[in-house]
Design a protein around this motif. Structure first.
Motif, PDB file in Angstrom:
ATOM      1  N   LEU A   1       6.978   9.938   4.535  1.00 26.60           N
ATOM      2  CA  LEU A   1       7.559   9.284   3.335  1.00 26.60           C
ATOM      3  C   LEU A   1       7.516  10.287   2.091  1.00 26.60           C
ATOM      4  O   LEU A   1       7.616  10.002   0.959  1.00 26.60           O
TER       5      LEU A   1
ATOM      6  N   HIS B   1      -1.175   0.971  -2.702  1.00 24.18           N
ATOM      7  CA  HIS B   1      -0.366   0.386  -1.936  1.00 24.18           C
ATOM      8  C   HIS B   1      -0.149  -1.098  -1.996  1.00 24.18           C
ATOM      9  O   HIS B   1      -1.127  -1.825  -1.971  1.00 24.18           O
TER      10      HIS B   1
ATOM     11  N   GLU C   1      17.565   5.515   3.249  1.00 18.67           N
ATOM     12  CA  GLU C   1      17.335   6.815   3.501  1.00 18.67           C
ATOM     13  C   GLU C   1      16.539   7.409   4.933  1.00 18.67           C
ATOM     14  O   GLU C   1      16.187   6.511   5.550  1.00 18.67           O
TER      15      GLU C   1
ATOM     16  N   LYS D   1      -2.408   8.148   1.978  1.00 16.46           N
ATOM     17  CA  LYS D   1      -1.947   8.401   0.878  1.00 16.46           C
ATOM     18  C   LYS D   1      -3.067   8.887  -0.006  1.00 16.46           C
ATOM     19  O   LYS D   1      -4.238   8.344  -0.125  1.00 16.46           O
TER      20      LYS D   1
ATOM     21  N   ASP E   1       6.150  -2.040  -2.574  1.00 15.64           N
ATOM     22  CA  ASP E   1       6.178  -0.670  -2.812  1.00 15.64           C
ATOM     23  C   ASP E   1       7.146   0.119  -1.883  1.00 15.64           C
ATOM     24  O   ASP E   1       7.733  -0.500  -0.969  1.00 15.64           O
ATOM     25  N   ARG E   2       7.216   1.451  -2.022  1.00 13.99           N
ATOM     26  CA  ARG E   2       8.438   2.563  -1.519  1.00 13.99           C
ATOM     27  C   ARG E   2       8.024   2.560  -0.005  1.00 13.99           C
ATOM     28  O   ARG E   2       8.674   2.239   1.040  1.00 13.99           O
TER      29      ARG E   2
ATOM     30  N   GLU F   1      12.420  -1.360   6.545  1.00 15.30           N
ATOM     31  CA  GLU F   1      13.925  -1.062   6.845  1.00 15.30           C
ATOM     32  C   GLU F   1      13.923  -0.351   7.983  1.00 15.30           C
ATOM     33  O   GLU F   1      14.673  -0.675   8.948  1.00 15.30           O
TER      34      GLU F   1
ATOM     35  N   LYS G   1       8.624  -1.092   1.823  1.00 15.46           N
ATOM     36  CA  LYS G   1      10.115  -1.237   2.012  1.00 15.46           C
ATOM     37  C   LYS G   1      10.716  -0.200   3.035  1.00 15.46           C
ATOM     38  O   LYS G   1      11.464  -0.582   3.894  1.00 15.46           O
ATOM     39  N   SER G   2      10.298   0.969   2.888  1.00 17.30           N
ATOM     40  CA  SER G   2      10.733   2.040   3.858  1.00 17.30           C
ATOM     41  C   SER G   2      10.518   1.833   5.169  1.00 17.30           C
ATOM     42  O   SER G   2      11.087   1.723   6.312  1.00 17.30           O
TER      43      SER G   2
ATOM     44  N   GLU H   1       5.103  11.271  -0.265  1.00 16.20           N
ATOM     45  CA  GLU H   1       3.957  10.903  -0.943  1.00 16.20           C
ATOM     46  C   GLU H   1       2.823  10.239  -0.060  1.00 16.20           C
ATOM     47  O   GLU H   1       1.907   9.969  -0.409  1.00 16.20           O
TER      48      GLU H   1
END
Length: 168
Positions: free
Chosen positions: A44, A150, A2, A61, A154-155, A162, A158-159, A46
């Motif tokens: 991101l 966290h 993404e 967060k 988790d997203r 990447e 990973k985000s 959230e």
């Protein structure tokens, strides 16, 4: 992969975030050496991840400002610790909250509402950050003890992984 929204924030706003983080996590001073700088933000949705010199250092967060999980052990951040048995690890890494029966050891400083790190017993590595739902003397009791906010895999994690590796 993404597309993440990434932007710089003002030096003044950055300084406020850095000062807030340093007051909570003084060991960050070995990583964040300049307070007068412009942090980059990765939005991101959230959560927001703050980058210092391209390195993810902080996450905002749910109105909590916490260290990015990848720097906690590396920089020896003194965050109260809850150690869990290996049976709990896979659930926590899937986003589950920490349940009392899976807790092996508890830092006595923990009060309800504190940011805590969750450590895997056998490896002594931080696998999650969360909000303590109880004081230290009640954490091992049945029911939820820590709300997972966290964790590795988790997203957010990973985000950023990447994003950071694809930028290089």
């Amino acid at each position: 992969m993404e597309k993440l929204r990434k932007y710089k924030i003002s030096t003044k706003e950055s300084k406020g975030i850095i000062d807030d983080a340093m007051s909570r996590y003084p060991q960050l001073s070995s990583l964040i050496t300049k307070r007068k700088t412009s942090l980059e933000v990765v939005d991101l949705g959230e959560a927001f991840v703050y980058l210092y010199n391209g390195l993810p250092v902080l996450v905002r967060k749910e109105n909590f400002l916490i260290p990015f999980i990848g720097i906690i052990d590396k920089y020896g951040l003194d965050i109260p610790k809850i150690t869990v048995d290996l049976g709990a690890v896979k659930f926590i890494l899937n986003g589950a909250d920490v349940m009392g029966p899976g807790v092996k050891d508890v830092d006595e400083r923990i009060k309800e509402g504190d940011i805590v790190r969750v450590v895997a017993e056998e490896y002594n590595k931080t696998i999650a950050l969360g909000i303590s739902l109880r004081n230290s003397d009640k954490i091992k009791e049945r029911g939820k003890s820590v709300r997972n906010i966290h964790h590795l895999g988790d997203r957010i994690w990973k985000s950023i992984r990447e994003h950071i590796t694809s930028d290089k």
